[in-house]
Design an enzyme around this catalytic site. Structure first.
Site, mmCIF file in Angstrom:
data_model
loop_
_atom_site.group_PDB
_atom_site.id
_atom_site.type_symbol
_atom_site.label_atom_id
_atom_site.label_comp_id
_atom_site.label_asym_id
_atom_site.label_seq_id
_atom_site.Cartn_x
_atom_site.Cartn_y
_atom_site.Cartn_z
ATOM 1 N N GLY A 9 -0.439 -11.309 -2.744
ATOM 2 C CA GLY A 9 -1.116 -10.135 -1.890
ATOM 3 C C GLY A 9 -2.250 -10.040 -1.704
ATOM 4 O O GLY A 9 -2.759 -8.795 -1.763
ATOM 5 N N ARG A 37 -0.016 -12.703 4.980
ATOM 6 C CA ARG A 37 -0.251 -13.121 6.265
ATOM 7 C C ARG A 37 -1.534 -13.822 5.601
ATOM 8 O O ARG A 37 -1.884 -13.718 4.313
ATOM 9 C CB ARG A 37 -0.627 -11.655 6.743
ATOM 10 N N ASP A 53 5.974 -15.458 0.006
ATOM 11 C CA ASP A 53 6.411 -14.174 -0.511
ATOM 12 C C ASP A 53 7.187 -14.081 -1.315
ATOM 13 O O ASP A 53 7.819 -14.800 -2.227
ATOM 14 C CB ASP A 53 7.899 -13.946 0.528
ATOM 15 N N TYR A 143 7.198 5.381 -3.964
ATOM 16 C CA TYR A 143 6.033 5.109 -4.823
ATOM 17 C C TYR A 143 5.536 5.140 -6.606
ATOM 18 O O TYR A 143 5.814 4.426 -7.156
ATOM 19 C CB TYR A 143 4.723 4.707 -3.621
HETATM 20 P P1 NAD Z 1 -2.986 -3.509 0.987
HETATM 21 O O1 NAD Z 1 -1.256 -2.896 1.620
HETATM 22 O O2 NAD Z 1 -3.906 -3.107 1.182
HETATM 23 O O3 NAD Z 1 -2.657 -4.643 0.264
HETATM 24 C C1 NAD Z 1 -1.097 -5.207 0.114
HETATM 25 C C2 NAD Z 1 -0.761 -6.834 0.438
HETATM 26 O O4 NAD Z 1 0.593 -7.393 -0.480
HETATM 27 C C3 NAD Z 1 -1.157 -6.906 1.965
HETATM 28 O O5 NAD Z 1 -1.940 -8.133 2.743
HETATM 29 C C4 NAD Z 1 0.396 -7.317 2.421
HETATM 30 O O6 NAD Z 1 0.902 -8.881 2.891
HETATM 31 C C5 NAD Z 1 1.018 -7.934 0.916
HETATM 32 N N1 NAD Z 1 1.910 -7.626 0.768
HETATM 33 C C6 NAD Z 1 3.067 -6.999 1.531
HETATM 34 N N2 NAD Z 1 4.907 -7.844 1.476
HETATM 35 C C7 NAD Z 1 3.916 -8.905 0.485
HETATM 36 C C8 NAD Z 1 5.350 -9.688 -0.054
HETATM 37 N N3 NAD Z 1 6.742 -9.842 -0.180
HETATM 38 N N4 NAD Z 1 5.015 -10.543 -0.239
HETATM 39 C C9 NAD Z 1 3.522 -11.032 -0.465
HETATM 40 N N5 NAD Z 1 2.154 -10.260 0.324
HETATM 41 C C10 NAD Z 1 2.922 -9.164 0.186
HETATM 42 O O7 NAD Z 1 -2.744 -2.710 -0.728
HETATM 43 P P2 NAD Z 1 -3.584 -2.591 -2.097
HETATM 44 O O8 NAD Z 1 -4.402 -1.067 -1.629
HETATM 45 O O9 NAD Z 1 -5.095 -3.486 -1.969
HETATM 46 O O10 NAD Z 1 -2.565 -2.722 -2.993
HETATM 47 C C11 NAD Z 1 -2.797 -3.042 -4.007
HETATM 48 C C12 NAD Z 1 -1.684 -3.036 -4.773
HETATM 49 O O11 NAD Z 1 -3.375 -2.201 -5.563
HETATM 50 C C13 NAD Z 1 -1.143 -2.410 -5.252
HETATM 51 O O12 NAD Z 1 -0.001 -2.965 -6.059
HETATM 52 C C14 NAD Z 1 -0.921 -0.594 -4.807
HETATM 53 O O13 NAD Z 1 0.182 -0.440 -5.054
HETATM 54 C C15 NAD Z 1 -2.359 -1.212 -6.102
HETATM 55 N N6 NAD Z 1 -3.610 0.268 -5.438
HETATM 56 C C16 NAD Z 1 -3.996 0.153 -4.890
HETATM 57 C C17 NAD Z 1 -4.983 1.916 -4.764
HETATM 58 C C18 NAD Z 1 -5.848 1.714 -3.261
HETATM 59 O O14 NAD Z 1 -6.277 3.015 -3.058
HETATM 60 N N7 NAD Z 1 -5.685 0.503 -2.198
HETATM 61 C C19 NAD Z 1 -5.179 2.495 -4.756
HETATM 62 C C20 NAD Z 1 -3.715 2.815 -6.432
HETATM 63 C C21 NAD Z 1 -3.152 1.944 -6.430
HETATM 64 N N1 SER Z 2 -3.874 4.801 -2.983
HETATM 65 C C1 SER Z 2 -2.854 5.051 -2.602
HETATM 66 C C2 SER Z 2 -2.136 5.578 -2.224
HETATM 67 O O1 SER Z 2 -2.684 6.042 -2.067
HETATM 68 C C3 SER Z 2 -2.712 5.663 -4.326
HETATM 69 O O2 SER Z 2 -1.858 4.735 -5.277
HETATM 70 O O3 SER Z 2 -1.022 5.325 -1.942
#
Ligand code: NAD
Ligand code: SER
Length: 319
Positions: A9, A37, A53, A143
């Site tokens: 990811g 992607r 994936d 989620y």
């Molecule tokens: P994001 O949506 O920006 O990135 C997720 C990535 O996963 C994307 O690039 C997508 O293409 C890829 N993806 C989707 N389906 C897939 C698959 N089947 N196989 C492989 N890749 C796949 O998310 P993020 O903000 O970078 O978050 C990353 C992690 O951190 C997640 O677990 C999210 O829950 C956690 N998180 C994020 C935040 C935040 O504010 N961004 C906060 C709390 C937790």
């Molecule tokens: N920033 C994330 C969301 O809003 C929290 O995990 O989904």
């Protein structure tokens, strides 16, 4: 033994920045990015990338063996708002991906895992202010339910099979290098872009909705500090609270006005308001401070200044 790291990811909001930092630390060839992607050109050109994936367990295992991977950072997930719109995929992706990676360690193929949890593990019955590490957790979004189940699953694998899995309950993350991927906290990134490009922003959360947030450099540092900490210091194997900075849409708008005095904000809450209302407004992260020495660097003022400076450069505007 030298580390070889797979980031799953990697093209998302956190992955884009984590790949850059881990390649700087471990060497470009030792950090393999993977996603469904491609990454930004800059990141694609600095080291290996595999199209993966994460639901394809056989391909995952092939890649692990091909590169002799020792550590996995699992970032692929559907975030809160997107998962509410596709609950079946949200459940399947968030749960299966975690099991696939935990099983790699259980089977002795890798040594260490990072898997992020979220403030979404909490729910409407959780104490909302200064939320403790251990408290009532009844999340009511798909989620949040996957994150809570994931925490329990991580701790179970640690206790039962000795899997070295580490985790943080990230607050909403804010950065300028990449776009957010469909969360409830995305407004706090979008507001900067719109303030700079249009001078105004319509917030999908109400003006007084306080949520815990964190600037990306702090989040990346926390992630790497936790992963580098000696085993015995990592006492929590579900996930650590991380407090970050708590603010409302009105407060961040006022901070942006210090840089763009004519900036205007309006409020038009949608379905994400209900999600935000179920999450804490501030978090207690004493345990992370005590166990592995966590310390926050950016407050709202410092973060806003840095975001404005970098985005102005990106949009080629003189502040
Ligand atoms: P994001 O949506 O920006 O990135 C997720 C990535 O996963 C994307 O690039 C997508 O293409 C890829 N993806 C989707 N389906 C897939 C698959 N089947 N196989 C492989 N890749 C796949 O998310 P993020 O903000 O970078 O978050 C990353 C992690 O951190 C997640 O677990 C999210 O829950 C956690 N998180 C994020 C935040 C935040 O504010 N961004 C906060 C709390 C937790
Ligand atoms: N920033 C994330 C969301 O809003 C929290 O995990 O989904």
């Amino acid at each position: 033994m030298s580390e070889r790291i797979l980031i799953i990811g990697s093209s998302g909001q956190i992955g884009t920045e984590l790949v850059i930092e881990l390649r700087r630390m471990y060497g470009d060839e030792n950090v393999i990015a993977s996603d469904i992607r491609p990454l930004s050109n800059h990141v694609m050109q600095t080291g290996p990338f595999e199209t993966l994936d994460i639901l394809d367990e056989q391909l995952l295992r092939k890649i692990i063996k091909k590169y002799k991977i020792t550590q996995v950072y699992l970032l692929a997930a559907l975030l809160s708002a997107t998962a509410e719109q596709n609950i079946e995929l949200g459940w399947r992706l968030n749960m299966r991906s975690h099991s696939h990676v935990l099983d790699l360690a259980k089977d002795g193929l890798i040594n260490k895992i990072f898997w992020p949890s979220s403030i979404a593990v909490f729910g409407p019955t959780t104490p909302m202010e200064n939320t403790p590490q251990y408290t009532i957790m009844e999340p009511n979004t798909v989620y949040g339910i996957t994150k809570q189940a994931g925490e329990r699953w991580s701790e179970y694998y640690y206790n039962k099979f000795g899997v070295d899995v580490r985790s943080l309950r990230y607050p909403g993350l804010i950065g300028w290098k990449s776009e957010p991927g469909g969360g409830t906290t995305d407004y706090a990134v979008n507001i900067f872009h719109k303030a700079i490009t249009e001078g105004k922003y319509e917030s999908f959360l109400l003006e007084d909705t306080a949520l815990p947030m964190m600037y990306m450099p702090d989040a990346i540092r926390a992630t790497i500090e936790l992963m580098e900490a000696p085993q015995e210091k990592v006492k929590i194997r579900s996930s650590y609270n991380l407090a970050g900075i708590s603010f409302t849409p009105k407060q961040i708008a006022n901070e942006i006005k210090k840089h763009i005095p004519n900036f205007e904000i309006s409020y038009n809450p949608d379905f994400r308001q209900k999600i935000a209302d179920s999450w804490p407004s501030s978090i207690n992260d004493l345990q992370a401070k005590m166990d592995w020495g966590w310390n926050l660097e950016y407050n709202l003022e410092k973060m806003t200044k840095d975001m404005m400076m970098n985005l102005m450069k990106k949009y080629k505007i003189n502040e």
